[in-house]
Design an enzyme around this catalytic site. Structure first.
Site, PDB file in Angstrom:
ATOM      1  CG  HIS A  11      -1.901  -1.141   1.184  1.00 59.18           C
ATOM      2  ND1 HIS A  11      -2.858  -1.325   0.206  1.00 59.18           N
ATOM      3  CD2 HIS A  11      -2.011  -2.209   2.011  1.00 59.18           C
ATOM      4  CE1 HIS A  11      -3.518  -2.453   0.446  1.00 59.18           C
ATOM      5  NE2 HIS A  11      -3.020  -3.008   1.530  1.00 59.18           N
ATOM      6  CG  HIS A 117      -6.597  -4.482   6.933  1.00 60.23           C
ATOM      7  ND1 HIS A 117      -6.723  -5.270   5.819  1.00 60.23           N
ATOM      8  CD2 HIS A 117      -7.827  -3.968   7.167  1.00 60.23           C
ATOM      9  CE1 HIS A 117      -7.992  -5.213   5.396  1.00 60.23           C
ATOM     10  NE2 HIS A 117      -8.674  -4.429   6.199  1.00 60.23           N
TER      11      HIS A 117
END
Length: 122
Positions: A11, A117
């Site tokens: 990410h 996450h």
């Protein structure tokens, strides 16, 4: 690979302030090993310094999609790129649509400053 390292790999893209071209997702998804055994259907890259993303862990506490309570929403909109697999593409030739967005992000955190996450953007 720890959860924190996986978050960084999947990410974080601090080198680019935005997706440089429509081919960005095709290149990045491959480079970051999200197409090695299957095509990951959707993935979001964050174009902000690590310190900015780590700080989200101390911002607004929200409930995650899975019902857990360790998610946090950024106070401000961040520069992100969303990659979505195109309908026609199939493994091993994963093809992605690239969307540049300015959105608040929601991340799950372990401890005070460790995003593990990517939950959503809003």
């Amino acid at each position: 690979e720890t959860a924190a390292e996986k978050f960084q790999r999947q990410h974080m893209d601090t080198e680019h302030s935005t997706a440089s071209s429509s081919n960005y997702c095709n290149l990045m998804m491959k480079a970051r090993e999200m197409t090695s055994d299957r095509c990951k259907p959707v993935n979001t890259f964050i174009h902000e310094p690590k310190s900015v993303v780590d700080a989200v862990c101390x911002q607004e506490n929200v409930t995650c999609k899975n019902g857990q309570t360790n998610c946090y929403k950024s106070n401000s909109r961040l520069s992100i790129t969303n990659c979505r697999q195109t309908g026609a593409s199939x493994y091993p030739n994963c093809q992605y649509e690239t969307s540049n967005l300015q959105k608040q992000i929601i991340v799950a955190c372990e401890g005070q400053y460790v995003p593990v996450h990517f939950d959503a953007y809003v």
